[in-house]
Design an enzyme around this catalytic site. Structure first.
Site, PDB file in Angstrom:
ATOM      1  N   LYS A   1       0.823  -1.208   0.000  1.00  0.00           N
ATOM      2  CA  LYS A   1       0.000   0.000   0.000  1.00  0.00           C
ATOM      3  C   LYS A   1       0.862   1.265   0.000  1.00  0.00           C
ATOM      4  CE  LYS A   1      -2.477   0.119   3.553  1.00  0.00           C
ATOM      5  NZ  LYS A   1      -3.149   1.006   4.487  1.00  0.00           N
TER       6      LYS A   1
ATOM      7  N   ARG B   1     -10.943   1.059   9.342  1.00  0.00           N
ATOM      8  CA  ARG B   1     -10.248  -0.158   9.768  1.00  0.00           C
ATOM      9  C   ARG B   1     -11.209  -1.251  10.219  1.00  0.00           C
ATOM     10  NH1 ARG B   1      -4.822   0.154  10.341  1.00  0.00           N
ATOM     11  NH2 ARG B   1      -3.929   2.226  10.571  1.00  0.00           N
TER      12      ARG B   1
ATOM     13  N   ARG C   1      14.181  -9.710   9.531  1.00  0.00           N
ATOM     14  CA  ARG C   1      15.078  -8.591   9.787  1.00  0.00           C
ATOM     15  C   ARG C   1      16.025  -8.981  10.929  1.00  0.00           C
ATOM     16  NH1 ARG C   1      14.869  -3.615  12.574  1.00  0.00           N
ATOM     17  NH2 ARG C   1      15.381  -1.795  11.289  1.00  0.00           N
TER      18      ARG C   1
ATOM     19  N   ARG D   1      14.831  -8.964  16.719  1.00  0.00           N
ATOM     20  CA  ARG D   1      13.873  -8.442  17.694  1.00  0.00           C
ATOM     21  C   ARG D   1      12.629  -9.328  17.686  1.00  0.00           C
ATOM     22  NH1 ARG D   1      11.883  -2.743  16.936  1.00  0.00           N
ATOM     23  NH2 ARG D   1      10.957  -3.942  15.270  1.00  0.00           N
TER      24      ARG D   1
ATOM     25  N   ARG E   1      -0.002 -11.184  14.898  1.00  0.00           N
ATOM     26  CA  ARG E   1      -0.504  -9.821  14.729  1.00  0.00           C
ATOM     27  C   ARG E   1      -1.299  -9.702  13.422  1.00  0.00           C
ATOM     28  NH1 ARG E   1       4.247  -5.743  14.904  1.00  0.00           N
ATOM     29  NH2 ARG E   1       4.936  -7.673  14.090  1.00  0.00           N
TER      30      ARG E   1
END
Ligand SMILES: [Zn+2]
Length: 227
Positions: free
Chosen positions: A21, A96, A135, A168, A179
Site C-alpha cells: 500500500k 479499519r 530482519r 527483535r 498480529r
C-alpha cells in the site's frame, strides 16, 4: 453523484502491512492527481496545526488511547474541504473496521458524496509474513540485514564488523503471523462491507509493482474490474 455539480472521487485503499500500500498510494496519487490522505499523517497535521478537532485528537493521543471514530471522521471531512482535495482523496488507514466504514458512509452521504471505490491489494498471509519478517540487526552497531533480501555473508554475523546479529521479537515470523491474523480479520470485514455496497475491487498484490498499479488504475474506471 454530482449533487453539488462536481464529482468527488473518494478512493479507499485497503491492504495489510506488507501488501504494498505504501508503494502504491503515491503512484496512484500522482496518476489521479488526488492527495494521498493517510490517517497517521492526518492526526499529526491536525495536532500540529492546532485545529479544534486536532486538539481533541491530541487529548486521546497523549493518553496513548485510540482517537474516537467521530473525531477521525471530522478530521477527514476537514481534509476533504481543503483546496487540493477538491476533486477527491485517496484514503489510507481508514476505515479499519465495519463500524468505521458505516460511519464514513454516513458522513460522506451528508455531504452529497460517497466512497467511489474501495481498492483492496490482496497478498496471501505467508507472503506477507515473509515480506515483513527476517530482519536481523547487528548487536553492536545496528547494521541492518534481511534474510530474504539482504543476507549477511555468514549467517548471524555482521559483514562490516563481525558482531553477532540479533532478531527483535517484533521481527520474528511467529510474532508477525499472530498480529497479522487480527489485522486480516478486520480488513476482511471492511472489504466485505464494500463488496455489499458494490464498490470493492480486489487486485492481486503478488504481481510486479507496475502491474499492481495498472490493475488498480483499471479498477477505478466506472465499470472497471469485471474480475
Ligand atoms: Zn555491524
Amino acid at each position: 453523484m454530482g449533487r453539488q455539480g462536481r464529482s468527488v472521487t473518494v478512493v479507499v485503499l485497503l491492504g495489510a502491512p506488507g501488501a504494498g500500500k505504501g508503494t502504491q498510494a503515491p503512484l496512484l496519487s500522482a496518476h489521479l492527481g488526488l492527495p494521498h490522505v493517510a490517517t497517521g499523517d492526518l492526526f499529526r497535521a491536525a495536532v500540529r496545526d492546532g485545529s479544534p478537532v486536532g486538539l481533541q485528537a491530541r487529548r486521546f493521543m497523549e493518553r496513548g488511547q485510540l482517537v474516537p471514530d467521530d473525531i477521525t471522521i471530522a478530521m477527514l471531512l476537514d481534509r476533504l474541504g481543503q483546496p487540493d482535495a477538491h476533486d477527491g482523496v485517496i484514503l489510507d488507514g481508514f476505515p479499519r473496521n465495519r463500524a468505521q466504514a458505516v460511519a464514513l458512509d454516513a458522513a460522506l452521504s451528508a455531504r452529497g458524496t460517497q466512497v467511489s471505490r474501495a481498492l483492496s491489494i490482496e497478498v496471501p498471509l505467508d507472503d506477507l509474513v515473509r515480506r515483513l519478517s527476517g530482519r536481523w540487526v547487528c548487536s553492536v552497531s545496528g547494521h541492518v540485514y534481511n534474510e530474504h533480501s539482504n543476507r549477511p555473508k555468514a549467517p548471524g554475523v555482521c559483514d562490516l564488523d563481525g558482531s553477532p546479529l540479533v532478531q527483535r521479537e517484533d521481527d520474528k515470523a511467529e510474532t508477525i503471523r499472530v498480529r497479522m491474523d487480527l489485522t486480516l480479520a478486520s480488513l476482511a470485514e471492511v472489504a466485505e462491507y464494500y463488496d455489499r455496497t458494490g464498490v470493492l475491487r480486489s487486485v492481486d498484490g503478488v504481481q510486479p509493482i507496475v502491474s499492481v498499479t495498472e490493475a488498480l488504475i483499471g479498477d477505478l474506471a466506472p465499470d472497471g474490474g469485471a474480475g
